[in-house]
Design an enzyme around this catalytic site. Structure first.
Site, PDB file in Angstrom:
ATOM      1  N   GLY A  95       0.789  -1.229   0.000  1.00  0.00           N
ATOM      2  CA  GLY A  95       0.000   0.000   0.000  1.00  0.00           C
ATOM      3  C   GLY A  95       0.817   1.273   0.000  1.00  0.00           C
TER       4      GLY A  95
ATOM      5  N   GLU B 149       5.083  -6.061   1.767  1.00  0.00           N
ATOM      6  CA  GLU B 149       4.737  -6.679   0.472  1.00  0.00           C
ATOM      7  C   GLU B 149       4.102  -5.648  -0.457  1.00  0.00           C
ATOM      8  OE1 GLU B 149       2.269  -9.981   1.717  1.00  0.00           O
ATOM      9  OE2 GLU B 149       0.620  -8.650   2.225  1.00  0.00           O
TER      10      GLU B 149
ATOM     11  N   GLY C 233       3.208  -3.705  -3.941  1.00  0.00           N
ATOM     12  CA  GLY C 233       3.029  -4.067  -5.341  1.00  0.00           C
ATOM     13  C   GLY C 233       3.217  -2.829  -6.192  1.00  0.00           C
ATOM     14  N   ARG C 234       2.217  -1.938  -6.134  1.00  0.00           N
ATOM     15  CA  ARG C 234       2.190  -0.741  -6.972  1.00  0.00           C
ATOM     16  C   ARG C 234       3.495   0.060  -6.926  1.00  0.00           C
ATOM     17  NH1 ARG C 234      -2.529   1.817  -8.600  1.00  0.00           N
ATOM     18  NH2 ARG C 234      -3.700   0.736  -6.977  1.00  0.00           N
TER      19      ARG C 234
ATOM     20  N   CYS D 216     -16.873   2.761 -27.027  1.00  0.00           N
ATOM     21  CA  CYS D 216     -18.139   3.484 -27.141  1.00  0.00           C
ATOM     22  C   CYS D 216     -18.752   3.667 -25.762  1.00  0.00           C
ATOM     23  CB  CYS D 216     -19.080   2.717 -28.045  1.00  0.00           C
ATOM     24  SG  CYS D 216     -18.353   2.395 -29.641  1.00  0.00           S
TER      25      CYS D 216
ATOM     26  N   TYR E 112      -1.181  -2.524 -11.938  1.00  0.00           N
ATOM     27  CA  TYR E 112      -2.646  -2.425 -12.008  1.00  0.00           C
ATOM     28  C   TYR E 112      -3.063  -1.713 -13.296  1.00  0.00           C
ATOM     29  CZ  TYR E 112      -2.067  -3.507  -7.057  1.00  0.00           C
ATOM     30  OH  TYR E 112      -1.697  -4.081  -5.873  1.00  0.00           O
TER      31      TYR E 112
HETATM   32  C1  LIG Z   1      -2.878  -5.841  -3.061  1.00  0.00           C
HETATM   33  C2  LIG Z   1      -2.161  -6.312  -1.886  1.00  0.00           C
HETATM   34  C3  LIG Z   1      -0.846  -5.881  -1.643  1.00  0.00           C
HETATM   35  C4  LIG Z   1      -0.149  -4.856  -2.503  1.00  0.00           C
HETATM   36  O1  LIG Z   1      -0.763  -3.628  -2.423  1.00  0.00           O
HETATM   37  P1  LIG Z   1      -0.117  -2.349  -3.188  1.00  0.00           P
HETATM   38  O2  LIG Z   1      -1.078  -1.264  -2.925  1.00  0.00           O
HETATM   39  O3  LIG Z   1      -0.012  -2.726  -4.616  1.00  0.00           O
HETATM   40  O4  LIG Z   1       1.221  -2.113  -2.581  1.00  0.00           O
HETATM   41  C5  LIG Z   1      -0.185  -6.407  -0.557  1.00  0.00           C
HETATM   42  N1  LIG Z   1      -0.785  -7.305   0.252  1.00  0.00           N
HETATM   43  C6  LIG Z   1      -2.049  -7.732   0.062  1.00  0.00           C
HETATM   44  C7  LIG Z   1      -2.633  -8.709   0.984  1.00  0.00           C
HETATM   45  C8  LIG Z   1      -2.774  -7.244  -1.002  1.00  0.00           C
HETATM   46  O5  LIG Z   1      -4.033  -7.650  -1.185  1.00  0.00           O
END
Ligand SMILES: *Cc1c(COP(=O)(O)O)cnc(C)c1O
Length: 406
Positions: free
Chosen positions: A240, A276, A278-279, A354, A383
């Site tokens: 996050g 953990e 991601g983004r 459209c 994403y």
């Molecule tokens: C989606 C998710 C993440 C990654 O979130 P980001 O906002 O992309 O950093 C980490 N842990 C869990 C459990 C998630 O569902």
């Protein structure tokens, strides 16, 4: 007043590729793997010892992306049986943490067969199911479990978050009131080995807010461990970390975050922290390159219709932002008919779908934009393609280019 243009830095390799591709080879996703490796290495370097970095594969599971990240991360977080099988195949010998709500018996059985390194258990039911399935394993084999909790999000953190998974009613994790029962249940299933806690409470948080969240989660773990006299050596505080789509130059402050986590681990000498994201790892390495097909006025405004759209790059539609972009002017116009060009200073960039929702960026300061000019959207590495509704309207799929491969 429209804010000044925010032109994200377009790396040389991406610019070159976006300019040289033929029109019919657009749109294209262009990934700069050299940039990704450098970014991941810098994130890793900012984190102290006793903080492990996992990558949440759902942000972008392209095999090339996973392979580029593998040397820089301690493992991967997967949230479905599909991701589990995919990541196991794409990167060998890297620890996997299996999370996500609604795991099926078949998914859990496969995860046990594959020897997944960490199970993030989301409910009491799932704990019981895993316990039963684990009972079939060879004697002496244990299954490492982290209990995921939906904990209150500290007030300061909540204000900045764009997506809250915790601190309010959601289907994620155990309710804090179930903690006692969950720990008791574990005693009924000796093959389940409680390694610690997991929480992923909100996304879109800056470093200070993330540190507040981490502090709360660790405090909860310490209190739970003390109450039951159990060791909870691992605490995964989730992902996050914020990506600022309105100002791509502003990045999550990994240095401040790392320093804060170092204070947290120093205060708890036996604690292993894990994050953990991601983004914030992959957003910056991906670009969506395309060209202007048409330019037209409509009720006092102007629109540029681009090849492609939100069926490839759904991020601005889902998050409600304008995707930052750069224009690459193309002087050549190969057609005998006149070339349309924008007359106003600001123009809205849409796709070919459209539906009025197919908007990539509103009122972009791109005066003079012409059909045939190229537009490259930044922050399209997470994403983006993988959350888009590719088949809607049956337009062709984009090309995929992975630059700077090892
Ligand atoms: C989606 C998710 C993440 C990654 O979130 P980001 O906002 O992309 O950093 C980490 N842990 C869990 C459990 C998630 O569902």
């Amino acid at each position: 007043m429209t804010p000044p243009p925010v032109v994200p830095p377009l790396t040389g390799a991406v610019r070159e590729r976006a300019a040289y591709l033929a029109s019919d080879d657009l749109p294209a996703y262009v990934y700069d793997l050299a940039e990704l490796r450098a970014h991941a290495a810098a994130v890793r370097a900012a984190l102290p010892e006793r903080v492990e970095l996992y990558y949440a594969a759902k942000a972008n599971p392209e095999p090339e992306i996973l392979a580029a990240l593998a040397p820089h991360v301690d493992g991967f977080e997967v949230s479905s049986g599909g991701e589990l099988a995919h990541v196991r195949k794409a990167v060998r010998n890297r620890p996997l943490a299996f999370g996500g709500p609604g795991k099926t018996p078949a998914e859990l059985a496969t995860a046990l067969d594959l020897g997944v390194e960490r199970f993030h258990v989301e409910s009491e039911y799932e704990l019981r199911m895993l316990g039963h399935l684990a009972a079939r394993l060879a004697p002496g084999r244990t299954v490492p479990v982290l209990l995921r909790f939906n904990l209150p999000v500290p007030g300061a953190a909540l204000e900045g978050s764009s997506l809250a998974m915790g601190g309010r009613p959601t289907p994620f994790g155990l309710d804090p009131t179930q903690a006692d029962n969950a720990v008791r249940l574990l005693a009924d299933h000796p093959q389940l080995e409680l390694r610690g806690l997991h929480a992923h409470l909100a996304s879109g948080l800056d470093a200070a807010a993330q540190l507040a969240v981490a502090g709360e989660v660790v405090a909860f773990a310490v209190a739970l461990a003390a109450r039951y006299g159990v060791a909870l050596p691992e605490v995964n505080v989730g992902g996050g970390m914020n990506v600022d789509y309105t100002d791509p130059g502003v990045r999550f402050d990994w240095t401040a975050y790392g320093e804060g986590l170092a204070r947290l681990t120093a205060a708890h000498p036996s604690l292993l922290l894990r994050i953990e994201p991601g983004r914030a790892l992959t957003a910056y390495c991906g670009w969506y390159a395309t060209e202007v097909l048409d330019v037209k006025p409509s009720h006092g405004e102007e629109f540029a219709v681009l090849r492609g759209g939100t069926h490839h790059l759904r991020t601005p539609a889902t998050k409600g932002h304008d995707q930052p972009c750069t224009v690459l002017p193309v002087d050549r116009w190969p057609h005998p008919w006149p070339r349309p060009a924008a007359r106003q200073d600001h123009i809205t960039l849409t796709g070919q779908l459209c539906t009025p929702k197919d908007v990539l960026a509103r009122r972009v300061p791109a005066g003079g934009l012409r059909a045939g000019d190229r537009v490259v959207f930044a922050l399209a590495g997470a994403y983006a393609w993988n959350i888009s509704h590719h088949d809607f309207l049956m337009h062709p799929r984009p090309g995929f280019h992975f630059l700077g491969g090892a």
